[in-house]
Design a protein around this motif. Structure first.
Motif, mmCIF file in Angstrom:
data_model
loop_
_atom_site.group_PDB
_atom_site.id
_atom_site.type_symbol
_atom_site.label_atom_id
_atom_site.label_comp_id
_atom_site.label_asym_id
_atom_site.label_seq_id
_atom_site.Cartn_x
_atom_site.Cartn_y
_atom_site.Cartn_z
ATOM 1 N N THR A 78 0.832 -1.209 0.000
ATOM 2 C CA THR A 78 0.000 0.000 0.000
ATOM 3 C C THR A 78 0.863 1.255 0.000
ATOM 4 O OG1 THR A 78 -1.773 -1.163 1.170
ATOM 5 C CG2 THR A 78 -1.786 1.243 1.311
ATOM 6 N N LYS A 79 1.852 1.276 0.844
ATOM 7 C CA LYS A 79 2.736 2.446 1.003
ATOM 8 C C LYS A 79 3.436 2.830 -0.305
ATOM 9 C CE LYS A 79 6.391 3.665 4.230
ATOM 10 N NZ LYS A 79 7.172 3.196 5.368
ATOM 11 N N ALA A 80 3.725 1.848 -1.117
ATOM 12 C CA ALA A 80 4.396 2.120 -2.400
ATOM 13 C C ALA A 80 3.516 2.934 -3.348
ATOM 14 C CB ALA A 80 4.783 0.804 -3.061
ATOM 15 N N LEU A 81 2.239 3.035 -3.069
ATOM 16 C CA LEU A 81 1.287 3.730 -3.950
ATOM 17 C C LEU A 81 0.975 5.152 -3.491
ATOM 18 C CD1 LEU A 81 -1.234 0.750 -4.286
ATOM 19 C CD2 LEU A 81 0.697 1.302 -5.795
ATOM 20 N N PHE A 82 1.538 5.577 -2.365
ATOM 21 C CA PHE A 82 1.210 6.883 -1.788
ATOM 22 C C PHE A 82 1.753 8.052 -2.606
ATOM 23 C CE2 PHE A 82 1.110 5.250 2.887
ATOM 24 C CZ PHE A 82 -0.109 4.661 2.657
ATOM 25 N N ALA A 83 0.982 9.130 -2.595
ATOM 26 C CA ALA A 83 1.443 10.407 -3.134
ATOM 27 C C ALA A 83 2.053 11.248 -2.017
ATOM 28 C CB ALA A 83 0.297 11.167 -3.791
ATOM 29 N N GLU A 84 1.627 10.990 -0.785
ATOM 30 C CA GLU A 84 2.190 11.656 0.398
ATOM 31 C C GLU A 84 2.075 10.722 1.592
ATOM 32 O OE1 GLU A 84 -0.927 14.792 1.809
ATOM 33 O OE2 GLU A 84 -0.573 15.224 -0.297
ATOM 34 N N LYS A 85 2.760 11.068 2.650
ATOM 35 C CA LYS A 85 2.797 10.232 3.840
ATOM 36 C C LYS A 85 1.398 10.076 4.446
ATOM 37 C CE LYS A 85 5.158 9.761 8.232
ATOM 38 N NZ LYS A 85 6.081 10.335 9.185
ATOM 39 N N ALA A 86 1.103 8.875 4.916
ATOM 40 C CA ALA A 86 -0.188 8.602 5.552
ATOM 41 C C ALA A 86 -0.242 9.233 6.944
ATOM 42 C CB ALA A 86 -0.406 7.100 5.662
ATOM 43 N N LEU A 87 -1.454 9.520 7.387
ATOM 44 C CA LEU A 87 -1.692 10.012 8.743
ATOM 45 C C LEU A 87 -2.522 8.962 9.472
ATOM 46 C CD1 LEU A 87 -2.808 13.655 7.896
ATOM 47 C CD2 LEU A 87 -0.582 12.934 8.750
ATOM 48 N N ALA A 88 -2.113 8.605 10.674
ATOM 49 C CA ALA A 88 -2.848 7.621 11.450
ATOM 50 C C ALA A 88 -3.015 8.123 12.873
ATOM 51 C CB ALA A 88 -2.100 6.288 11.450
ATOM 52 N N PHE A 89 -4.187 7.865 13.430
ATOM 53 C CA PHE A 89 -4.394 8.209 14.823
ATOM 54 C C PHE A 89 -5.441 7.295 15.429
ATOM 55 C CE2 PHE A 89 -6.867 10.980 12.134
ATOM 56 C CZ PHE A 89 -8.127 11.008 12.695
ATOM 57 N N SER A 90 -5.336 7.145 16.736
ATOM 58 C CA SER A 90 -6.236 6.266 17.489
ATOM 59 C C SER A 90 -6.900 7.047 18.602
ATOM 60 C CB SER A 90 -5.451 5.108 18.114
ATOM 61 O OG SER A 90 -4.814 4.344 17.129
ATOM 62 N N GLY A 91 -8.044 6.561 19.008
ATOM 63 C CA GLY A 91 -8.752 7.118 20.147
ATOM 64 C C GLY A 91 -9.498 6.024 20.891
ATOM 65 N N GLU A 92 -9.590 6.175 22.195
ATOM 66 C CA GLU A 92 -10.337 5.220 22.998
ATOM 67 C C GLU A 92 -11.768 5.732 23.162
ATOM 68 O OE1 GLU A 92 -8.107 4.954 26.632
ATOM 69 O OE2 GLU A 92 -6.961 3.247 25.872
ATOM 70 N N LYS A 93 -12.719 4.826 22.996
ATOM 71 C CA LYS A 93 -14.128 5.209 23.169
ATOM 72 C C LYS A 93 -14.398 5.517 24.625
ATOM 73 C CE LYS A 93 -16.506 3.124 19.332
ATOM 74 N NZ LYS A 93 -17.808 2.585 18.965
ATOM 75 N N LEU A 94 -14.981 6.676 24.881
ATOM 76 C CA LEU A 94 -15.370 7.052 26.231
ATOM 77 C C LEU A 94 -16.854 6.775 26.461
ATOM 78 C CD1 LEU A 94 -13.442 10.408 26.660
ATOM 79 C CD2 LEU A 94 -12.823 8.136 27.508
ATOM 80 N N GLU A 95 -17.597 6.767 25.369
ATOM 81 C CA GLU A 95 -19.037 6.526 25.460
ATOM 82 C C GLU A 95 -19.389 5.542 24.355
ATOM 83 O OE1 GLU A 95 -23.236 8.979 25.368
ATOM 84 O OE2 GLU A 95 -21.422 9.948 24.659
#
Length: 98
Positions: A78-95
């Protein structure tokens, strides 16, 4: 429950290749221990942007996936197909809604 978003910008000509990779791997990712959900989204304002939305039992479950051969091979292709760097983020469900 951990929510994970990954925003990826592709070269436009590489989108069919990405969709083929996703189609081949989505069932394996969904079946990975600790994964509860996986969706593919498209940014309506940026046609070359795709996002994954996934739900994991815990940060440890996500990390186990990220250390797996499934992730390494899928991400490398997948990374070989990028035009720019990917952004990733996580969050924990509070509700959690019923």
């Amino acid at each position: 429950m951990l929510v994970r978003f990954v925003r990826m910008t592709f070269r436009e000509e590489a989108l069919p290749d990405f969709h083929a990779i996703f189609d081949r791997s989505k069932h394996h990712i969904r079946a990975f221990p600790g994964n509860r959900h996986l969706e593919l989204l498209r940014d309506p304002d940026h046609p070359a942007v795709r996002m994954t939305y996934s739900l994991w039992d815990s940060a440890d479950a996500l990390e186990a996936y990220r250390q797996s051969e499934l992730f390494r091979t899928t991400w490398a292709a997948t990374k070989a197909l990028f035009a720019e760097k990917a952004l990733a983020f996580s969050g924990e469900k509070l509700e959690v809604l019923p």
